[in-house]
Design a protein around this motif. Sequence first.
Motif, short mmCIF file in Angstrom:
data_model
loop_
_atom_site.label_atom_id
_atom_site.label_comp_id
_atom_site.label_asym_id
_atom_site.label_seq_id
_atom_site.Cartn_x
_atom_site.Cartn_y
_atom_site.Cartn_z
N PHE A 52 0.84 -1.20 0.00
CA PHE A 52 0.00 0.00 0.00
C PHE A 52 0.87 1.25 0.00
O PHE A 52 1.84 1.35 0.74
N GLY A 53 0.53 2.19 -0.87
CA GLY A 53 1.33 3.40 -1.05
C GLY A 53 2.26 3.31 -2.23
O GLY A 53 3.00 4.24 -2.51
N ARG A 54 2.22 2.18 -2.93
CA ARG A 54 3.03 2.00 -4.14
C ARG A 54 2.16 1.37 -5.22
O ARG A 54 1.15 0.74 -4.92
N THR A 55 2.56 1.55 -6.46
CA THR A 55 1.82 0.99 -7.57
C THR A 55 2.78 0.50 -8.64
O THR A 55 3.96 0.85 -8.62
N VAL A 56 2.27 -0.27 -9.57
CA VAL A 56 3.08 -0.83 -10.65
C VAL A 56 2.73 -0.11 -11.95
O VAL A 56 1.56 0.04 -12.28
N VAL A 57 3.76 0.35 -12.67
CA VAL A 57 3.57 1.01 -13.97
C VAL A 57 4.46 0.34 -15.00
O VAL A 57 5.44 -0.32 -14.67
N ASP A 58 4.12 0.52 -16.26
CA ASP A 58 4.93 -0.03 -17.35
C ASP A 58 6.19 0.81 -17.53
O ASP A 58 6.16 2.03 -17.43
N LYS A 59 7.31 0.14 -17.80
CA LYS A 59 8.54 0.85 -18.14
C LYS A 59 8.47 1.22 -19.61
O LYS A 59 8.20 0.38 -20.45
N PRO A 60 8.71 2.47 -19.93
CA PRO A 60 8.63 2.86 -21.34
C PRO A 60 9.74 2.24 -22.20
O PRO A 60 9.58 2.09 -23.40
N SER A 61 10.84 1.83 -21.57
CA SER A 61 11.96 1.30 -22.35
C SER A 61 11.88 -0.21 -22.58
O SER A 61 12.75 -0.77 -23.23
N SER A 62 10.86 -0.86 -22.06
CA SER A 62 10.76 -2.32 -22.24
C SER A 62 10.27 -2.64 -23.64
O SER A 62 9.54 -1.88 -24.26
N GLY A 63 10.67 -3.79 -24.13
CA GLY A 63 10.31 -4.15 -25.50
C GLY A 63 10.03 -5.63 -25.63
O GLY A 63 9.50 -6.27 -24.73
N ALA A 64 10.44 -6.19 -26.76
CA ALA A 64 10.16 -7.59 -27.07
C ALA A 64 10.87 -8.54 -26.11
O ALA A 64 10.34 -9.61 -25.80
N PHE A 65 12.04 -8.16 -25.62
CA PHE A 65 12.76 -9.03 -24.70
C PHE A 65 12.01 -9.18 -23.38
O PHE A 65 12.07 -10.24 -22.75
N SER A 66 11.32 -8.13 -22.95
CA SER A 66 10.51 -8.24 -21.75
C SER A 66 9.38 -9.23 -21.95
O SER A 66 9.06 -10.02 -21.05
N PHE A 67 8.77 -9.20 -23.12
CA PHE A 67 7.69 -10.15 -23.42
C PHE A 67 8.21 -11.59 -23.38
O PHE A 67 7.62 -12.46 -22.76
N LEU A 68 9.33 -11.82 -24.05
CA LEU A 68 9.92 -13.17 -24.07
C LEU A 68 10.35 -13.60 -22.67
O LEU A 68 10.16 -14.76 -22.28
N GLY A 69 10.90 -12.67 -21.91
CA GLY A 69 11.28 -12.98 -20.53
C GLY A 69 10.09 -13.31 -19.67
O GLY A 69 10.16 -14.20 -18.81
N ASN A 70 8.97 -12.62 -19.90
CA ASN A 70 7.76 -12.90 -19.13
C ASN A 70 7.18 -14.27 -19.47
O ASN A 70 6.63 -14.95 -18.60
N VAL A 71 7.33 -14.70 -20.72
CA VAL A 71 6.87 -16.04 -21.10
C VAL A 71 7.67 -17.09 -20.33
O VAL A 71 7.11 -18.03 -19.76
N ILE A 72 8.98 -16.90 -20.26
CA ILE A 72 9.83 -17.82 -19.50
C ILE A 72 9.49 -17.77 -18.02
O ILE A 72 9.42 -18.78 -17.34
N TRP A 73 9.23 -16.55 -17.50
CA TRP A 73 8.87 -16.37 -16.09
C TRP A 73 7.61 -17.14 -15.74
O TRP A 73 7.54 -17.79 -14.69
N VAL A 74 6.59 -17.07 -16.58
CA VAL A 74 5.33 -17.78 -16.30
C VAL A 74 5.59 -19.28 -16.19
O VAL A 74 5.05 -19.94 -15.30
#
Length: 136
Positions: A52-74
């Motif tokens: 509480f008192g914090r929130t999550v926002v998208d990083k403007p510099s993230s790209g396709a590697f973040s997507f691929l990394g998230n697939v591996i993370w899941v």
Amino acid sequence: MRTLLNLIWLVLSGFWLFLGYVAAGVVLCILIITIPWGIASFRIGVYALWPFGRTVVDKPSSGAFSFLGNVIWVILAGWWLALAHIISGIALCITIIGIPLGIADFKMVPISLAPLGKEIVPTGGGEFDQARARRA
């Protein structure tokens, strides 16, 4: 109010979720090639400890590697941690006092599934925002 909510959260589910993220982070760091995911797990674990008192926002510099990394993370840890958030959210919603905490728990499911390309920042209304407004 945020401090009170954070203390209640810490006692009821935050500490246990934090331990889950730390366990996932340790396992991912042991496997050397998955250290970036381990670091992300530690980062989200601290957020799950005191949300509480914090929130999550998208990083403007993230790209396709973040997507691929998230697939591996899941595949590696994300679905287990999302399941933990869902189970603890349902348990928190059993009582009237726990409903806001359960809703906050459900709001953490997306970041537990896709932490890469996200940033945790303070929410509005605090001293941090007032200091930022004075500088602007």
